[in-house]
Design a protein around this motif. Structure first.
Motif, PDB file in Angstrom:
ATOM      1  N   MET A 132      22.388  -0.195   9.501  1.00  0.00           N
ATOM      2  CA  MET A 132      21.377   0.702   8.686  1.00  0.00           C
ATOM      3  C   MET A 132      20.425   1.042   9.915  1.00  0.00           C
ATOM      4  N   THR A 133      20.117   2.374   9.884  1.00  0.00           N
ATOM      5  CA  THR A 133      19.415   2.872  10.755  1.00  0.00           C
ATOM      6  C   THR A 133      17.950   2.954  10.390  1.00  0.00           C
ATOM      7  N   ARG A 134      17.101   2.907  11.366  1.00  0.00           N
ATOM      8  CA  ARG A 134      15.745   3.109  10.825  1.00  0.00           C
ATOM      9  C   ARG A 134      15.331   4.769  10.667  1.00  0.00           C
ATOM     10  N   PRO A 135      14.511   4.907   9.612  1.00  0.00           N
ATOM     11  CA  PRO A 135      13.901   6.207   9.318  1.00  0.00           C
ATOM     12  C   PRO A 135      13.147   6.754  10.612  1.00  0.00           C
ATOM     13  N   ARG A 136      13.242   7.947  10.678  1.00  0.00           N
ATOM     14  CA  ARG A 136      12.819   8.775  12.079  1.00  0.00           C
ATOM     15  C   ARG A 136      11.135   8.587  12.053  1.00  0.00           C
ATOM     16  N   TRP A 137      10.259   8.337  11.009  1.00  0.00           N
ATOM     17  CA  TRP A 137       9.021   8.096  11.338  1.00  0.00           C
ATOM     18  C   TRP A 137       8.781   6.730  11.853  1.00  0.00           C
ATOM     19  N   LEU A 138       9.521   5.648  11.251  1.00  0.00           N
ATOM     20  CA  LEU A 138       9.644   4.424  11.824  1.00  0.00           C
ATOM     21  C   LEU A 138       9.863   4.481  13.233  1.00  0.00           C
ATOM     22  N   ALA A 139      11.019   5.217  13.774  1.00  0.00           N
ATOM     23  CA  ALA A 139      11.322   5.134  15.197  1.00  0.00           C
ATOM     24  C   ALA A 139      10.496   5.707  15.980  1.00  0.00           C
ATOM     25  N   ASP A 140       9.815   6.564  15.588  1.00  0.00           N
ATOM     26  CA  ASP A 140       8.849   7.576  16.322  1.00  0.00           C
ATOM     27  C   ASP A 140       7.288   6.729  16.457  1.00  0.00           C
ATOM     28  N   LYS A 141       7.100   5.704  15.480  1.00  0.00           N
ATOM     29  CA  LYS A 141       5.820   4.786  15.401  1.00  0.00           C
ATOM     30  C   LYS A 141       6.347   3.806  16.290  1.00  0.00           C
ATOM     31  N   ALA A 142       7.580   3.176  16.171  1.00  0.00           N
ATOM     32  CA  ALA A 142       7.836   1.957  17.292  1.00  0.00           C
ATOM     33  C   ALA A 142       7.873   2.499  18.462  1.00  0.00           C
ATOM     34  N   ALA A 143       8.135   3.739  18.940  1.00  0.00           N
ATOM     35  CA  ALA A 143       8.179   4.427  20.369  1.00  0.00           C
ATOM     36  C   ALA A 143       6.750   4.405  20.709  1.00  0.00           C
ATOM     37  N   LEU A 144       5.800   4.855  20.224  1.00  0.00           N
ATOM     38  CA  LEU A 144       4.457   4.842  20.539  1.00  0.00           C
ATOM     39  C   LEU A 144       3.806   3.588  20.686  1.00  0.00           C
TER      40      LEU A 144
ATOM     41  N   ALA B 134       3.870  10.702  27.933  1.00  0.00           N
ATOM     42  CA  ALA B 134       3.158  11.850  28.491  1.00  0.00           C
ATOM     43  C   ALA B 134       2.866  12.611  26.761  1.00  0.00           C
ATOM     44  N   ASP B 135       1.464  13.351  27.001  1.00  0.00           N
ATOM     45  CA  ASP B 135       1.092  13.728  25.817  1.00  0.00           C
ATOM     46  C   ASP B 135       0.183  14.977  26.087  1.00  0.00           C
ATOM     47  N   THR B 136      -0.737  15.683  25.220  1.00  0.00           N
ATOM     48  CA  THR B 136      -1.511  16.490  25.418  1.00  0.00           C
ATOM     49  C   THR B 136      -2.798  16.185  24.748  1.00  0.00           C
ATOM     50  N   CYS B 137      -4.052  16.085  25.458  1.00  0.00           N
ATOM     51  CA  CYS B 137      -5.303  15.612  24.962  1.00  0.00           C
ATOM     52  C   CYS B 137      -5.653  16.578  23.712  1.00  0.00           C
ATOM     53  N   HIS B 138      -6.078  15.746  22.774  1.00  0.00           N
ATOM     54  CA  HIS B 138      -6.449  16.599  21.491  1.00  0.00           C
ATOM     55  C   HIS B 138      -7.815  17.442  21.580  1.00  0.00           C
ATOM     56  N   GLY B 139      -8.747  16.769  22.672  1.00  0.00           N
ATOM     57  CA  GLY B 139      -9.981  17.414  22.827  1.00  0.00           C
ATOM     58  C   GLY B 139     -10.049  18.404  23.748  1.00  0.00           C
TER      59      GLY B 139
ATOM     60  N   ALA C 274      -0.399   8.406  28.149  1.00  0.00           N
ATOM     61  CA  ALA C 274      -1.174   7.451  26.967  1.00  0.00           C
ATOM     62  C   ALA C 274      -0.414   6.236  27.187  1.00  0.00           C
ATOM     63  N   GLY C 275      -1.047   5.281  27.051  1.00  0.00           N
ATOM     64  CA  GLY C 275      -0.486   3.789  26.918  1.00  0.00           C
ATOM     65  C   GLY C 275      -1.276   2.808  26.971  1.00  0.00           C
ATOM     66  N   LEU C 276      -0.724   1.650  27.045  1.00  0.00           N
ATOM     67  CA  LEU C 276      -1.519   0.338  26.872  1.00  0.00           C
ATOM     68  C   LEU C 276      -1.805   0.055  28.242  1.00  0.00           C
ATOM     69  N   ASN C 277      -2.942  -0.543  28.865  1.00  0.00           N
ATOM     70  CA  ASN C 277      -3.173  -0.982  30.164  1.00  0.00           C
ATOM     71  C   ASN C 277      -2.404  -2.300  29.942  1.00  0.00           C
ATOM     72  N   ALA C 278      -1.710  -2.469  31.216  1.00  0.00           N
ATOM     73  CA  ALA C 278      -0.805  -3.596  31.082  1.00  0.00           C
ATOM     74  C   ALA C 278      -1.257  -5.020  31.748  1.00  0.00           C
ATOM     75  N   ASP C 279      -2.624  -5.109  31.361  1.00  0.00           N
ATOM     76  CA  ASP C 279      -3.305  -6.537  31.633  1.00  0.00           C
ATOM     77  C   ASP C 279      -2.855  -7.487  30.205  1.00  0.00           C
TER      78      ASP C 279
ATOM     79  N   VAL D 116      -5.269   3.312  27.190  1.00  0.00           N
ATOM     80  CA  VAL D 116      -5.694   4.000  28.122  1.00  0.00           C
ATOM     81  C   VAL D 116      -5.088   5.445  28.280  1.00  0.00           C
ATOM     82  N   THR D 117      -6.049   6.420  28.584  1.00  0.00           N
ATOM     83  CA  THR D 117      -5.588   7.653  28.608  1.00  0.00           C
ATOM     84  C   THR D 117      -6.022   8.175  29.968  1.00  0.00           C
ATOM     85  N   VAL D 118      -4.883   8.349  30.981  1.00  0.00           N
ATOM     86  CA  VAL D 118      -5.205   9.069  32.381  1.00  0.00           C
ATOM     87  C   VAL D 118      -4.581  10.462  32.535  1.00  0.00           C
ATOM     88  N   GLY D 119      -5.140  11.076  33.522  1.00  0.00           N
ATOM     89  CA  GLY D 119      -4.624  12.376  33.667  1.00  0.00           C
ATOM     90  C   GLY D 119      -3.262  12.426  34.167  1.00  0.00           C
TER      91      GLY D 119
END
Length: 106
Positions: free
Chosen positions: A1-13, A20-25, A32-37, A43-46
């Motif tokens: 069984m394959t995962r639905p696309r929305w679930l795969a996208d959520k798991a990737a995030l 890589a992303d674009t700032c909404h503001g 963007a990602g989690l600080n690995a501590d 965390v969002t960095v340039g």
């Protein structure tokens, strides 16, 4: 069984890997990602890497500096700035949207 696309996208995030992303503001390119501590704060960095002099000046001004190591964002202390740069790791500054000026509000 394959995962639905929305679930795969959520798991990737939800992984610790920076993506890589674009700032909404402000529309700037960011990583963007989690600080690995242990707490794993979001965390969002340039996206463009900073040179060593800019990173040290930002650190002294109180801005957090991160490097990308094994695809994860790691916040650096003062001693790690030069060694990370010497080892070829890109240095990224914490992203904050610029404050709007009167001209941009009108």
């Amino acid at each position: 069984m394959t995962r639905p696309r929305w679930l795969a996208d959520k798991a990737a995030l939800t992984s610790r890997q920076a993506h890589a992303d674009t700032c909404h503001g402000c529309g700037a390119d960011i990583l963007a990602g989690l600080n690995a501590d242990h707490c794993a704060w979001p965390v969002t960095v340039g996206a463009p890497p900073a040179d060593l002099l800019t990173a040290v000046a930002a650190y002294l001004a109180g801005t957090a500096v991160h490097c990308v190591l094994y695809g994860e964002l790691h916040q650096l202390c003062a001693m790690q700035l030069t060694s990370s740069h010497r080892n070829g790791l890109p240095l990224h500054l914490l992203h904050t949207c610029p404050t709007p000026t009167e001209e941009t509000l009108l």
